[in-house]
Design an enzyme around this catalytic site. Structure first.
Site, PDB file in Angstrom:
ATOM      1  N   GLY A 192      -5.991   3.922  -0.460  1.00  0.00           N
ATOM      2  CA  GLY A 192      -5.530   3.954   0.933  1.00  0.00           C
ATOM      3  C   GLY A 192      -6.096   5.106   1.747  1.00  0.00           C
ATOM      4  O   GLY A 192      -6.511   4.938   2.890  1.00  0.00           O
ATOM      5  N   SER A 193      -6.125   6.293   1.168  1.00  0.00           N
ATOM      6  CA  SER A 193      -6.567   7.456   1.951  1.00  0.00           C
ATOM      7  C   SER A 193      -8.002   7.861   1.613  1.00  0.00           C
ATOM      8  O   SER A 193      -8.461   8.934   2.009  1.00  0.00           O
ATOM      9  CB  SER A 193      -5.628   8.631   1.685  1.00  0.00           C
ATOM     10  OG  SER A 193      -5.670   8.999   0.314  1.00  0.00           O
ATOM     11  N   HIS A 216      -5.647   2.266  -5.657  1.00  0.00           N
ATOM     12  CA  HIS A 216      -5.017   3.316  -4.826  1.00  0.00           C
ATOM     13  C   HIS A 216      -6.056   4.043  -3.960  1.00  0.00           C
ATOM     14  O   HIS A 216      -6.320   5.235  -4.143  1.00  0.00           O
ATOM     15  CB  HIS A 216      -4.254   4.315  -5.714  1.00  0.00           C
ATOM     16  CG  HIS A 216      -3.215   5.090  -4.957  1.00  0.00           C
ATOM     17  ND1 HIS A 216      -2.055   5.536  -5.523  1.00  0.00           N
ATOM     18  CD2 HIS A 216      -3.153   5.484  -3.656  1.00  0.00           C
ATOM     19  CE1 HIS A 216      -1.329   6.190  -4.621  1.00  0.00           C
ATOM     20  NE2 HIS A 216      -1.982   6.168  -3.472  1.00  0.00           N
ATOM     21  N   THR A 245       0.852  -1.196   0.000  1.00  0.00           N
ATOM     22  CA  THR A 245       0.000   0.000   0.000  1.00  0.00           C
ATOM     23  C   THR A 245       0.888   1.246   0.000  1.00  0.00           C
ATOM     24  O   THR A 245       0.427   2.333   0.337  1.00  0.00           O
ATOM     25  CB  THR A 245      -0.940   0.035   1.225  1.00  0.00           C
ATOM     26  OG1 THR A 245      -0.144  -0.054   2.417  1.00  0.00           O
ATOM     27  CG2 THR A 245      -1.944  -1.101   1.198  1.00  0.00           C
ATOM     28  N   ALA A 246       2.166   1.057  -0.363  1.00  0.00           N
ATOM     29  CA  ALA A 246       3.110   2.188  -0.331  1.00  0.00           C
ATOM     30  C   ALA A 246       3.168   2.839  -1.707  1.00  0.00           C
ATOM     31  O   ALA A 246       2.410   3.789  -1.975  1.00  0.00           O
ATOM     32  CB  ALA A 246       4.473   1.695   0.130  1.00  0.00           C
ATOM     33  N   ARG A 247       4.010   2.320  -2.567  1.00  0.00           N
ATOM     34  CA  ARG A 247       4.098   2.802  -3.934  1.00  0.00           C
ATOM     35  C   ARG A 247       4.388   1.615  -4.834  1.00  0.00           C
ATOM     36  O   ARG A 247       5.211   0.752  -4.498  1.00  0.00           O
ATOM     37  CB  ARG A 247       5.219   3.837  -4.078  1.00  0.00           C
ATOM     38  CG  ARG A 247       4.901   5.204  -3.490  1.00  0.00           C
ATOM     39  CD  ARG A 247       3.793   5.911  -4.272  1.00  0.00           C
ATOM     40  NE  ARG A 247       3.527   7.259  -3.801  1.00  0.00           N
ATOM     41  CZ  ARG A 247       2.483   7.616  -3.034  1.00  0.00           C
ATOM     42  NH1 ARG A 247       1.612   6.709  -2.642  1.00  0.00           N
ATOM     43  NH2 ARG A 247       2.312   8.876  -2.695  1.00  0.00           N
ATOM     44  N   GLU A 256       0.600   3.449 -12.473  1.00  0.00           N
ATOM     45  CA  GLU A 256      -0.854   3.583 -12.332  1.00  0.00           C
ATOM     46  C   GLU A 256      -1.328   4.895 -12.977  1.00  0.00           C
ATOM     47  O   GLU A 256      -0.575   5.865 -12.998  1.00  0.00           O
ATOM     48  CB  GLU A 256      -1.265   3.508 -10.855  1.00  0.00           C
ATOM     49  CG  GLU A 256      -0.656   4.568  -9.968  1.00  0.00           C
ATOM     50  CD  GLU A 256      -0.972   4.354  -8.492  1.00  0.00           C
ATOM     51  OE1 GLU A 256      -0.760   3.254  -7.971  1.00  0.00           O
ATOM     52  OE2 GLU A 256      -1.436   5.325  -7.880  1.00  0.00           O
ATOM     53  N   ASP A 299      -2.616  -2.108  -3.422  1.00  0.00           N
ATOM     54  CA  ASP A 299      -3.423  -0.896  -3.585  1.00  0.00           C
ATOM     55  C   ASP A 299      -2.722   0.107  -4.504  1.00  0.00           C
ATOM     56  O   ASP A 299      -3.293   1.139  -4.827  1.00  0.00           O
ATOM     57  CB  ASP A 299      -3.657  -0.265  -2.196  1.00  0.00           C
ATOM     58  CG  ASP A 299      -4.534   0.978  -2.249  1.00  0.00           C
ATOM     59  OD1 ASP A 299      -5.607   0.916  -2.898  1.00  0.00           O
ATOM     60  OD2 ASP A 299      -4.160   2.009  -1.660  1.00  0.00           O
TER      61      ASP A 299
HETATM   62  C1  DGY Z   1      -0.328   9.769  -0.444  1.00  0.00           C
HETATM   63  O1  DGY Z   1      -0.818  10.692   0.223  1.00  0.00           O
HETATM   64  O2  DGY Z   1       0.867   9.698  -0.686  1.00  0.00           O
HETATM   65  C2  DGY Z   1      -1.263   8.755  -0.931  1.00  0.00           C
HETATM   66  O3  DGY Z   1      -0.679   7.763  -1.672  1.00  0.00           O
HETATM   67  C3  DGY Z   1      -2.445   9.350  -1.636  1.00  0.00           C
HETATM   68  O4  DGY Z   1      -3.475   8.582  -1.109  1.00  0.00           O
END
Ligand code: DGY
Length: 323
Positions: free
Chosen positions: A290-291, A288, A239-241, A270, A265
């Site tokens: 996550g947030s 993507h 879920t990082a990059r 992407e 994610d």
């Molecule tokens: C971030 O803030 O780096 C996230 O990947 C965006 O959700």
């Protein structure tokens, strides 16, 4: 005193409460259709601006920054990650860069557990079976996944998000291993087992969660050789990059059965993703997200605005300056 408001370009459509505050405090150039700007559109739209509110995925690289007007004073990214902004190039032009740390920790950690459980418990296959009208009823051997309770979770990158993932995983009865540039204090560690060498952690990871930033050092870090060090049947969660993993190696490892599954994610390149992922029925894949809660996206926007307002309205150093 002039009541002219500083002009700020918002590259994306942000949540309504964020846009309302942006418009109240700045001469805001909005993007109501949420078109993703390429370098040319960005160069055009930013003319006359003092601030830029951008987001993950915007190409704020050295070439783009070279085309920014001299009036530009701040790039406030609506994200905690800032690998899409060339901070050195911005700094050279005297442009301050800020991000939005802390406020997306919980939401991202939640999605990490969603990916971990989704991958472990074959959620994608279950959903596909149900929605594809192929479920003929409960069966003792149907969709048997991997148990998480009592298993070892290795976390690469034990910053705010990594620690929040560890807290949640402990509630599932998992034992935590981690590797991080710096060892945490005993209070923060909460019994997690530290590995100074991330490679030495891999044989202890029934589950591996990638929670590190994307840097030159972490790019394609999880490659074939490192996957080989994981226990057979491990599950990898990212879920990082996306570029932290070598896609070909990860896909091959699921095909061969070396990995039971993956929960992802984020993806290299992407919104395009390696087509091989879509051929893995047991991969649990999210776009993507996550947030992606209203609360978190508002908080990220307000944090970006705090930074813009500090510099452009009050002449202060923004609270979340990236150096
Ligand atoms: C971030 O803030 O780096 C996230 O990947 C965006 O959700």
């Amino acid at each position: 005193m002039s009541d002219r408001k500083p002009r700020v370009l918002a590259t994306r459509l942000f949540p309504p409460a964020v846009q309302a505050r942006l418009q109240a405090n700045f001469d805001a150039v909005l993007n109501p259709d949420d078109v993703v700007y390429d370098a040319d559109r960005l160069a055009q739209a930013i003319a006359g601006c003092e601030g830029l509110m951008c987001a993950a995925g915007d190409p704020v690289n050295a070439a783009a920054i070279a085309r920014f007007p001299d009036s530009l004073r701040i790039i406030a990214t609506f994200s905690v990650g800032y690998e899409h902004v060339d901070v050195a190039a911005a700094t050279k032009r005297g442009i301050v860069v800020t991000n939005t740390p802390d406020v997306l920790t919980d939401a991202t950690a939640d999605v990490t557990l969603l990916c971990l459980l989704g991958a472990a418990r074959r959620a994608q296959e279950g959903i596909d079976m149900l929605r594809g009208h192929r479920w003929i009823g409960w069966a003792p051997t149907q969709l048997m996944g991997t148990h998480v309770t009592g298993k070892r979770l290795g976390i690469l990158g034990m910053g705010r998000i990594g620690q929040a993932v560890a807290d949640r995983a402990r509630a599932f009865g998992m034992t935590i291993h981690y590797s991080n540039r710096k060892r945490l204090s005993p209070d923060e560690e909460k019994g997690a087992i530290f590995h100074a060498d991330p490679e030495a952690m891999l044989p202890h990871c029934d589950f591996l969660s990638l929670n590190c930033p994307l840097t030159a050092e972490t790019r394609k870090w999880l490659n074939q050789a490192r996957i080989a060090r994981l226990p057979d049947g491990a599950v990898v969660v990212n879920t990082a990059r996306g570029p932290v993993v070598d896609d070909d190696a990860l896909i091959a490892a699921v095909h061969s059965g070396k990995l039971a599954s993956v929960g992802l994610d984020v993806f290299d390149g992407e919104p395009k993703l390696h087509p091989g992922y879509l051929d893995l029925p047991n991969a649990f894949l999210l776009p993507h997200m996550g947030s992606a809660t209203l609360e978190t996206r508002n908080a990220m926007g307000f944090r970006a605005l705090d930074n813009l307002e500090a510099l452009l309205l009050r002449g202060e150093t923004p609270p979340h300056r990236v150096v």
